[in-house]
Scaffold this active site. Sequence first.
Site, PDB file in Angstrom:
ATOM      1  N   ASP A  21       4.895  -4.934  -0.440  1.00 28.60           N
ATOM      2  CA  ASP A  21       6.190  -5.056   0.230  1.00 28.60           C
ATOM      3  C   ASP A  21       7.134  -3.930  -0.197  1.00 28.60           C
ATOM      4  O   ASP A  21       7.027  -3.412  -1.314  1.00 28.60           O
ATOM      5  CB  ASP A  21       6.799  -6.430  -0.107  1.00 28.60           C
ATOM      6  CG  ASP A  21       7.919  -6.804   0.846  1.00 28.60           C
ATOM      7  OD1 ASP A  21       8.025  -6.183   1.924  1.00 28.60           O
ATOM      8  OD2 ASP A  21       8.694  -7.707   0.516  1.00 28.60           O
ATOM      9  N   GLY A  22       8.039  -3.570   0.689  1.00 26.53           N
ATOM     10  CA  GLY A  22       9.085  -2.608   0.344  1.00 26.53           C
ATOM     11  C   GLY A  22       8.957  -1.255   1.024  1.00 26.53           C
ATOM     12  O   GLY A  22       9.730  -0.335   0.730  1.00 26.53           O
ATOM     13  N   TRP A  26      12.038   1.423   1.121  1.00 24.76           N
ATOM     14  CA  TRP A  26      11.767   2.722   0.495  1.00 24.76           C
ATOM     15  C   TRP A  26      12.188   3.835   1.456  1.00 24.76           C
ATOM     16  O   TRP A  26      12.820   4.808   1.056  1.00 24.76           O
ATOM     17  CB  TRP A  26      10.272   2.815   0.168  1.00 24.76           C
ATOM     18  CG  TRP A  26       9.821   4.084  -0.495  1.00 24.76           C
ATOM     19  CD1 TRP A  26       9.712   4.307  -1.841  1.00 24.76           C
ATOM     20  CD2 TRP A  26       9.411   5.303   0.158  1.00 24.76           C
ATOM     21  NE1 TRP A  26       9.258   5.585  -2.071  1.00 24.76           N
ATOM     22  CE2 TRP A  26       9.064   6.218  -0.864  1.00 24.76           C
ATOM     23  CE3 TRP A  26       9.298   5.714   1.484  1.00 24.76           C
ATOM     24  CZ2 TRP A  26       8.612   7.514  -0.589  1.00 24.76           C
ATOM     25  CZ3 TRP A  26       8.857   7.003   1.754  1.00 24.76           C
ATOM     26  CH2 TRP A  26       8.524   7.888   0.728  1.00 24.76           C
ATOM     27  N   HIS A  38       5.676   3.273   5.705  1.00 25.76           N
ATOM     28  CA  HIS A  38       4.301   2.778   5.840  1.00 25.76           C
ATOM     29  C   HIS A  38       3.302   3.905   5.547  1.00 25.76           C
ATOM     30  O   HIS A  38       2.268   3.678   4.932  1.00 25.76           O
ATOM     31  CB  HIS A  38       4.070   2.209   7.246  1.00 25.76           C
ATOM     32  CG  HIS A  38       4.945   1.016   7.553  1.00 25.76           C
ATOM     33  ND1 HIS A  38       5.118  -0.018   6.660  1.00 25.76           N
ATOM     34  CD2 HIS A  38       5.693   0.702   8.640  1.00 25.76           C
ATOM     35  CE1 HIS A  38       5.932  -0.925   7.195  1.00 25.76           C
ATOM     36  NE2 HIS A  38       6.298  -0.511   8.392  1.00 25.76           N
ATOM     37  N   LEU A 132     -16.805  -2.179  -5.193  1.00 29.19           N
ATOM     38  CA  LEU A 132     -15.525  -2.875  -4.954  1.00 29.19           C
ATOM     39  C   LEU A 132     -15.451  -3.335  -3.495  1.00 29.19           C
ATOM     40  O   LEU A 132     -15.769  -2.568  -2.587  1.00 29.19           O
ATOM     41  CB  LEU A 132     -14.377  -1.906  -5.275  1.00 29.19           C
ATOM     42  CG  LEU A 132     -12.955  -2.451  -5.301  1.00 29.19           C
ATOM     43  CD1 LEU A 132     -12.093  -1.621  -6.251  1.00 29.19           C
ATOM     44  CD2 LEU A 132     -12.273  -2.471  -3.951  1.00 29.19           C
TER      45      LEU A 132
HETATM   46  C1  FPP Z   1       5.662  -4.297   4.074  1.00 25.51           C
HETATM   47  O1  FPP Z   1       6.694  -3.418   4.018  1.00 25.51           O
HETATM   48  C2  FPP Z   1       4.336  -3.707   4.292  1.00 25.51           C
HETATM   49  C3  FPP Z   1       3.571  -3.967   5.379  1.00 25.51           C
HETATM   50  C4  FPP Z   1       4.016  -4.650   6.604  1.00 25.51           C
HETATM   51  C5  FPP Z   1       2.154  -3.585   5.298  1.00 25.51           C
HETATM   52  C6  FPP Z   1       1.893  -2.166   5.674  1.00 25.51           C
HETATM   53  C7  FPP Z   1       1.129  -1.519   4.626  1.00 25.51           C
HETATM   54  C8  FPP Z   1       0.693  -0.272   4.725  1.00 25.51           C
HETATM   55  C9  FPP Z   1       0.913   0.578   5.898  1.00 25.51           C
HETATM   56  C10 FPP Z   1      -0.074   0.264   3.596  1.00 25.51           C
HETATM   57  C11 FPP Z   1      -1.441   0.666   3.989  1.00 25.51           C
HETATM   58  C12 FPP Z   1      -2.266  -0.429   4.500  1.00 25.51           C
HETATM   59  C13 FPP Z   1      -3.490  -0.273   5.055  1.00 25.51           C
HETATM   60  C14 FPP Z   1      -4.238  -1.492   5.440  1.00 25.51           C
HETATM   61  C15 FPP Z   1      -4.132   1.048   5.289  1.00 25.51           C
HETATM   62  P1  FPP Z   1       7.991  -3.855   4.818  1.00 25.51           P
HETATM   63  O2  FPP Z   1       8.032  -3.064   6.071  1.00 25.51           O
HETATM   64  O3  FPP Z   1       8.025  -5.337   4.978  1.00 25.51           O
HETATM   65  O4  FPP Z   1       9.111  -3.399   3.829  1.00 25.51           O
HETATM   66  P2  FPP Z   1      10.591  -3.976   3.725  1.00 25.51           P
HETATM   67  O5  FPP Z   1      10.493  -5.359   3.149  1.00 25.51           O
HETATM   68  O6  FPP Z   1      11.237  -3.013   2.789  1.00 25.51           O
HETATM   69  O7  FPP Z   1      11.183  -3.932   5.109  1.00 25.51           O
END
Ligand code: FPP
Length: 250
Positions: A21-22, A26, A38, A132
Site C-alpha cells: 500500500d502507498g 508516494w 504503481h 520461490l
Molecule cells: C496500492 O497503492 C497498491 C496497489 C493497488 C497494487 C499495485 C501494485 C503494484 C503496481 C506493484 C507491482 C505489482 C505487480 C503484481 C507487478 P494505492 O494506490 O492504494 O496507494 P494509496 O493508498 O497511497 O492511494
Amino acid sequence: MSLLDEIKINGIPKHVAIIMDGNGRWAQARNLDRTEGHKAGTDALRRTLEAASIVGIEYMTIYGFSTENWSRPDNEIAALMELIVYSLTKETETFIENGIRLKIIGDINRLPQNAKKALLDCSKQTANGKKLTLTVALSYSSKWELARAAQNIGLDVQQGKLKAENISEATIEHYLETKGIPDPDLLIRTGGEFRISNFLLWQSAYAELYFTDTFWPDFGEKELYEAIFNYQQRERRFGKTSEQIQSENR
Ligand code: FPP
C-alpha cells in the site's frame, strides 16, 4: 554488521504475504500521477523478491489488485492492469532463471482477456520453478474466495462427491484459491494503515502481522529484513502457553 547478519537463517518465515500500500500517496507527495507510484511499486517488488530469494523465503503472496479496486477510476484500472501484465511478462525469463514459479489467484475471469492470457502463459512457463512461489492476488478478496469455496462445496455435496458431515478445515482449504500453499507466517502491510483489507483472512489466522509507515515504492531489501528481524523476536504460540512452547523448543 548489516541487518542480514542479524537475521537467524533457521528462523526465516516460509511464507511472507504483503499488502503493498502507498503507491498513490508516494506519487502525490512528488506531484506525480498515481500511475508513477504503481510503476515505482513494480521496482520495489523486484527488489523485495530478490531479497526474499537471498534469505530462502519459499512463498511470497502479494495483493496486486483487490475486488474492491474495480471501483477505482477507469483510467487507473487500465494503467494498473497494463503495468501488472507488462512487468510480470517482462520478468518471465528472470523468473525461470531464478526458480520462481508464478501463480495467480482471484477472479481472473473479470480481467481483460489479453491480460488473463498473458498471466496464464507466464504461470505455465514458470510452473517448474522450485525456489520461490510468487502468488499474485488479482481481482481477489477473501470474502469472494470463501463464498466461491462454499458454492463449490455445496455443488459437490449435491452431486454426492462429498458428505456434509465430513466437511473439515482441510476440506475448506482444498476449495480455496491457495490450495497447496502453506499459510503465511508473516503478513506485512506498508503505507501506514492497520487493516487486512479482505486479504487471506482464513489463511492468516496465525500469521504474525507487521505494519510499517513506509510507502510500498520505498520498500526493499532493508525493509524486508527489518520485518523478518521483528518477526523473529515474536513467540508464535498457536494457542499454547509460553511454557509449552519453550519446552518443545528444548
Ligand atoms: C496500492 O497503492 C497498491 C496497489 C493497488 C497494487 C499495485 C501494485 C503494484 C503496481 C506493484 C507491482 C505489482 C505487480 C503484481 C507487478 P494505492 O494506490 O492504494 O496507494 P494509496 O493508498 O497511497 O492511494
